[in-house]
Design a protein around this motif. Structure first.
Motif, PDB file in Angstrom:
ATOM      1  N   ARG A 142      -4.004  26.163  -1.970  1.00  0.00           N
ATOM      2  CA  ARG A 142      -4.019  25.230  -3.103  1.00  0.00           C
ATOM      3  C   ARG A 142      -4.742  25.901  -4.263  1.00  0.00           C
ATOM      4  N   PRO A 143      -4.190  25.860  -5.454  1.00  0.00           N
ATOM      5  CA  PRO A 143      -4.804  26.588  -6.574  1.00  0.00           C
ATOM      6  C   PRO A 143      -6.245  26.148  -6.816  1.00  0.00           C
ATOM      7  N   GLN A 144      -7.104  27.129  -7.122  1.00  0.00           N
ATOM      8  CA  GLN A 144      -8.510  26.859  -7.404  1.00  0.00           C
ATOM      9  C   GLN A 144      -8.609  26.223  -8.793  1.00  0.00           C
ATOM     10  N   LEU A 145      -9.220  25.034  -8.868  1.00  0.00           N
ATOM     11  CA  LEU A 145      -9.328  24.322 -10.138  1.00  0.00           C
ATOM     12  C   LEU A 145     -10.645  24.644 -10.804  1.00  0.00           C
ATOM     13  N   GLU A 146     -10.587  24.765 -12.119  1.00  0.00           N
ATOM     14  CA  GLU A 146     -11.786  25.059 -12.897  1.00  0.00           C
ATOM     15  C   GLU A 146     -11.634  24.400 -14.258  1.00  0.00           C
ATOM     16  N   ALA A 147     -12.689  24.407 -15.032  1.00  0.00           N
ATOM     17  CA  ALA A 147     -12.645  23.831 -16.371  1.00  0.00           C
ATOM     18  C   ALA A 147     -11.948  24.797 -17.317  1.00  0.00           C
ATOM     19  N   CYS A 148     -10.861  24.352 -17.953  1.00  0.00           N
ATOM     20  CA  CYS A 148     -10.073  25.188 -18.860  1.00  0.00           C
ATOM     21  C   CYS A 148      -9.944  24.464 -20.197  1.00  0.00           C
ATOM     22  N   ASP A 149      -9.937  25.244 -21.271  1.00  0.00           N
ATOM     23  CA  ASP A 149      -9.684  24.682 -22.599  1.00  0.00           C
ATOM     24  C   ASP A 149      -8.179  24.726 -22.841  1.00  0.00           C
ATOM     25  N   ILE A 150      -7.553  23.570 -22.784  1.00  0.00           N
ATOM     26  CA  ILE A 150      -6.097  23.521 -22.932  1.00  0.00           C
ATOM     27  C   ILE A 150      -5.676  23.949 -24.335  1.00  0.00           C
ATOM     28  N   SER A 151      -6.532  23.705 -25.342  1.00  0.00           N
ATOM     29  CA  SER A 151      -6.186  24.121 -26.709  1.00  0.00           C
ATOM     30  C   SER A 151      -6.096  25.638 -26.808  1.00  0.00           C
ATOM     31  N   ASP A 152      -6.993  26.350 -26.129  1.00  0.00           N
ATOM     32  CA  ASP A 152      -6.955  27.815 -26.148  1.00  0.00           C
ATOM     33  C   ASP A 152      -5.708  28.334 -25.435  1.00  0.00           C
ATOM     34  N   ARG A 202      -9.312  20.064 -15.895  1.00  0.00           N
ATOM     35  CA  ARG A 202      -9.521  20.725 -14.604  1.00  0.00           C
ATOM     36  C   ARG A 202      -8.172  21.242 -14.126  1.00  0.00           C
ATOM     37  N   ALA A 203      -8.020  22.557 -14.059  1.00  0.00           N
ATOM     38  CA  ALA A 203      -6.751  23.162 -13.655  1.00  0.00           C
ATOM     39  C   ALA A 203      -7.006  24.618 -13.298  1.00  0.00           C
ATOM     40  N   ASN A 204      -5.959  25.257 -12.783  1.00  0.00           N
ATOM     41  CA  ASN A 204      -5.987  26.699 -12.581  1.00  0.00           C
ATOM     42  C   ASN A 204      -5.477  27.333 -13.872  1.00  0.00           C
ATOM     43  N   ARG A 205      -6.312  28.101 -14.526  1.00  0.00           N
ATOM     44  CA  ARG A 205      -5.982  28.601 -15.864  1.00  0.00           C
ATOM     45  C   ARG A 205      -4.709  29.443 -15.875  1.00  0.00           C
ATOM     46  N   VAL A 206      -4.529  30.298 -14.872  1.00  0.00           N
ATOM     47  CA  VAL A 206      -3.352  31.166 -14.858  1.00  0.00           C
ATOM     48  C   VAL A 206      -2.080  30.344 -14.659  1.00  0.00           C
ATOM     49  N   ILE A 207      -2.117  29.409 -13.656  1.00  0.00           N
ATOM     50  CA  ILE A 207      -0.923  28.602 -13.394  1.00  0.00           C
ATOM     51  C   ILE A 207      -0.627  27.685 -14.571  1.00  0.00           C
ATOM     52  N   LEU A 208      -1.682  27.069 -15.169  1.00  0.00           N
ATOM     53  CA  LEU A 208      -1.458  26.189 -16.312  1.00  0.00           C
ATOM     54  C   LEU A 208      -0.884  26.963 -17.488  1.00  0.00           C
ATOM     55  N   SER A 209      -1.334  28.205 -17.672  1.00  0.00           N
ATOM     56  CA  SER A 209      -0.784  29.031 -18.747  1.00  0.00           C
ATOM     57  C   SER A 209       0.695  29.332 -18.498  1.00  0.00           C
ATOM     58  N   GLN A 210       1.064  29.574 -17.215  1.00  0.00           N
ATOM     59  CA  GLN A 210       2.474  29.802 -16.909  1.00  0.00           C
ATOM     60  C   GLN A 210       3.309  28.550 -17.187  1.00  0.00           C
ATOM     61  N   VAL A 239       2.277  20.239 -30.786  1.00  0.00           N
ATOM     62  CA  VAL A 239       1.544  19.850 -29.580  1.00  0.00           C
ATOM     63  C   VAL A 239       0.427  18.898 -29.996  1.00  0.00           C
ATOM     64  N   SER A 240       0.316  17.772 -29.291  1.00  0.00           N
ATOM     65  CA  SER A 240      -0.785  16.819 -29.515  1.00  0.00           C
ATOM     66  C   SER A 240      -1.511  16.600 -28.193  1.00  0.00           C
ATOM     67  N   VAL A 241      -2.823  16.429 -28.287  1.00  0.00           N
ATOM     68  CA  VAL A 241      -3.666  16.233 -27.107  1.00  0.00           C
ATOM     69  C   VAL A 241      -4.502  14.981 -27.320  1.00  0.00           C
ATOM     70  N   THR A 242      -4.442  14.059 -26.350  1.00  0.00           N
ATOM     71  CA  THR A 242      -5.266  12.850 -26.393  1.00  0.00           C
ATOM     72  C   THR A 242      -6.053  12.765 -25.095  1.00  0.00           C
ATOM     73  N   GLU A 243      -7.294  12.327 -25.197  1.00  0.00           N
ATOM     74  CA  GLU A 243      -8.186  12.246 -24.051  1.00  0.00           C
ATOM     75  C   GLU A 243      -8.446  10.791 -23.692  1.00  0.00           C
ATOM     76  N   ALA A 244      -8.403  10.490 -22.396  1.00  0.00           N
ATOM     77  CA  ALA A 244      -8.799   9.177 -21.879  1.00  0.00           C
ATOM     78  C   ALA A 244     -10.102   9.357 -21.107  1.00  0.00           C
ATOM     79  N   GLN A 269      -6.241  16.285 -15.177  1.00  0.00           N
ATOM     80  CA  GLN A 269      -7.577  15.732 -14.984  1.00  0.00           C
ATOM     81  C   GLN A 269      -8.502  16.229 -16.078  1.00  0.00           C
ATOM     82  N   ALA A 270      -9.345  15.340 -16.575  1.00  0.00           N
ATOM     83  CA  ALA A 270     -10.309  15.735 -17.594  1.00  0.00           C
ATOM     84  C   ALA A 270     -11.511  16.400 -16.940  1.00  0.00           C
ATOM     85  N   ALA A 271     -12.004  17.458 -17.586  1.00  0.00           N
ATOM     86  CA  ALA A 271     -13.221  18.129 -17.115  1.00  0.00           C
ATOM     87  C   ALA A 271     -14.397  17.481 -17.828  1.00  0.00           C
ATOM     88  N   GLY A 272     -14.876  16.391 -17.268  1.00  0.00           N
ATOM     89  CA  GLY A 272     -15.892  15.589 -17.937  1.00  0.00           C
ATOM     90  C   GLY A 272     -17.183  16.324 -18.164  1.00  0.00           C
TER      91      GLY A 272
END
Length: 621
Positions: free
Chosen positions: A459-469, A498-506, A531-536, A608-611
């Motif tokens: 299962r991919p290792q999840l970490e805090a990633c900046d989706i905007s970057d 919270r995601a795997n940066r490499v997989i999310l980038s792909q 692209v628009s980003v909204t946070e809950a 998932q949000a990286a709170g």
């Protein structure tokens, strides 16, 4: 049983023998209950209604008798005065002593008559008096009303052949019983010399005491005939109070409870409930017998099927041998489990081989997307001509070294060389920037290949990633993915997920590549991707919009199927299938939406949000 009845209501006849028995007996019980209820209703309800009508008639007769008795008692009292010799003599020679004796307040109070009068045969009044029962004082106003009403009555007709009579009269806001008697000697000799009249008021309280129920005298509503109005729990009764000429002057109104009809309804209800209860007991006994013989074995089969579904274990069902339908069902079920076990083993072997193939295809698909910018950059670099012709520069330099060159010409050549140098420098800087983009894309390829083994088996290792970057990085690469000029718009502020940066980038790169293909499919040379980003509270929603060719809204679910593609010239369709699975592995979700062909499309990513990263940024600010 409820499901059985519902199925029968929809026209589905059960096949099971036990179910048929339950259905038949239930129908018979319902029909029997309905028939018994109708029979009881046909017998009980009319009988109690008849008893209630008799009770109402008795109330009416008692009311009429009470009114008649009230007038009869007054008639008896006034007859004593009419058959009195002193009254006869007084009508011939009125005197003060008789008036003070017979018309005294005490005498009238003892008789309970507030009004009294002696009237000649021609209608003239010899003497009349009306006293206020509360103050025992004379009331001239009431006496005038009393005499005015008497003047409109034919006293001789009232007295009739019996020389006395009674009737009811309305005196403004009150009702009074009027007694009339002809005046004659006690021995009955002599011609009648007139009439003596007495008035006794009747109030609602007096009427209630006479009837022994709560009643009222209604002066505003005067019914001409008896009126009986039944309600749910009571019966409203209105009896006319008649005056001279049988004309109603008031209404005696009261209500009585419908005890008998309510009793009949209760009896009918209890009989119906008893019948339904009996039917329920019979059905319960039948239900238990069918449950023990049929339903419990079926439940055991169903429970074992649930265990097989949840655990995946193909254990056979152990049941005592039976020669009926249940035994046949268990035998067939165990045979099916054996076949499923064999098929699952074959499927696992095929899935293992297919998984390896799909994993390789997915890697190649993502690597191809990442190599597209490198191919574009190299193609553009090879096909691009030099910004300034080298021969022109050499010719200009050779001309500048001449001593006889005019100043104006020298100045123009110097300006040309400066511009050529600046153009060559800009071209060199553009090539360096493209090479950096290519290097970044190549690094992305190496990263995909390097981590593919980890992504395939774990299962991919999840970490805090900046989706905007990640969006900005892939937008830079996507500009070189095709021949169209694409304008990008995306947020500049960080949004942590919270995601795997490499997989999310792909995933983002795949979605950008699909958007670029959709724009190119329209035939335009340019397009836009925003692209628009909204946070809950605990999630981040990313929406990627393009102005490409779009798709039918109804085909959105099929876009994620393996091998499906909207491009006729393209085979595979692994990108969206892999992207959806990849986001699912990161506990996210991917949706595709469009309003129709030609309206563009939207890819919606929920992550998932990286709170903790957001909180640390707020503290730092």
């Amino acid at each position: 049983m409820r499901a059985l009845l519902a199925g029968a209501a929809h026209g589905r006849i059960p096949v099971s023998l036990g179910a048929k028995l339950v259905l038949i007996l239930t129908a018979v019980g319902l029909l029997g209950s309905a028939a018994i209820t109708l029979l009881l209703a046909a017998i009980i309800t009319p009988s109690f209604n008849q008893l209630e009508n008799s009770a109402v008639s008795a109330h009416v007769e008692r009311t009429r008798a009470a009114l008649a008795d009230f007038g009869a008692k007054l008639e008896t009292a006034v007859r004593d005065y009419g058959d009195w010799t002193d009254s006869y003599d007084y009508m011939g020679r009125p005197n003060r002593a008789f008036e003070e004796d017979s018309f005294s307040t005490t005498a009238m109070a003892n008789l309970a008559v507030p009004g009294m009068a002696y009237i000649r045969p021609d209608g003239s009044v010899v003497l009349a008096r009306w006293i206020d029962t509360a103050t025992q004082e004379d009331s001239p106003e009431m006496k005038a009303r009393f005499l005015h009403k008497l003047a409109q009555v034919d006293l001789d007709a009232i007295a009739g052949s019996d020389s006395s009579g009674s009737f009811y009269m309305r005196l403004d806001d009150m009702i009074a019983a009027i007694g009339v008697a002809r005046i004659r000697r006690s021995d009955g000799t002599g011609d009648p010399r007139g009439y003596v009249v007495m008035a006794r008021t009747l109030t609602s309280d007096q009427l209630s005491r006479l009837l022994q129920i709560s009643a009222r005298l209604d002066l505003d509503t005067q019914v001409r005939e008896l009126t009986v109005v039944p309600h749910v729990s009571r019966v409203e009764i209105a009896v006319p109070v008649r005056g001279p000429g049988d004309t109603p002057v008031a209404t005696a109104a009261y209500s009585v409870p419908r005890d008998l009809s309510l009793l009949g309804k209760r009896m009918l209800l209890f009989a119906t409930l008893g019948t339904v209860l009996l039917m329920g007991v019979v059905l319960i006994v039948l239900r238990r017998a069918i449950a023990r013989l049929v339903l419990r074995p079926l439940h055991r089969v169903e429970r074992h099927m649930g265990l097989v579904r949840e655990s995946g274990s193909m254990r056979l069902l152990k049941e005592a041998p039976r020669d009926d339908e249940i035994g046949s069902l268990v035998t067939s079920f165990n045979s099916m489990l054996r076949q499923l076990k064999d098929l699952r083993e074959q499927l696992e072997m095929q899935s293992f081989k297919l998984g390896r193939s799909e994993s390789a295809v997915a890697v190649m698909h993502n690597v191809r997307n990442a190599l597209n910018p490198i191919s574009t950059i190299l193609s553009q670099g090879l096909g691009r001509s030099e910004a300034v012709d080298r021969g022109l520069i050499d010719k200009a330099v050779a001309e500048l070294i001449r001593d006889d060159l005019p100043p104006a010409r020298r100045q123009k050549l110097a300006a040309f060389l400066a511009a050529a140098t600046e153009a060559m420098e800009a071209e060199r800087e553009e090539r360096r920037r493209q090479l950096e983009v290519g290097r970044e894309a190549l690094h992305h390829v190496l990263e995909i290949i390097g981590k593919q083994q980890e992504a395939a088996h774990e299962r991919p290792q999840l970490e805090a990633c900046d989706i905007s970057d990640i969006i900005a990085q892939n937008a830079t690469i996507a500009r070189y993915s095709g021949g169209s000029s694409i304008a990008f718009g995306f947020p500049s502020t960080p949004h942590w997920v919270r995601a795997n940066r490499v997989i999310l980038s792909q995933v983002v790169g795949n979605l950008f590549a699909n958007a670029a293909e959709a724009i190119a499919a329209t035939g335009r040379e340019s397009g836009s991707i925003s692209v628009s980003v909204t946070e809950a509270e605990d999630s981040v929603r990313v929406v990627i919009r393009d102005d490409g060719d779009g798709f039918e809204p109804g085909s959105a679910p099929t876009l994620f199927q393996r091998g499906f593609s909207t491009r006729k010239h393209k085979s595979g369709g692994l990108g969206l299938h892999w992207c959806a699975n990849a986001l699912g592995a990161m506990q996210g979700k991917l949706e595709l939406r469009s309003d129709g062909p030609g309206t563009g499309a939207r890819a919606v990513l929920t992550l998932q949000a990286a709170g903790e990263m957001r909180d640390s940024e707020d503290l730092a600010a």
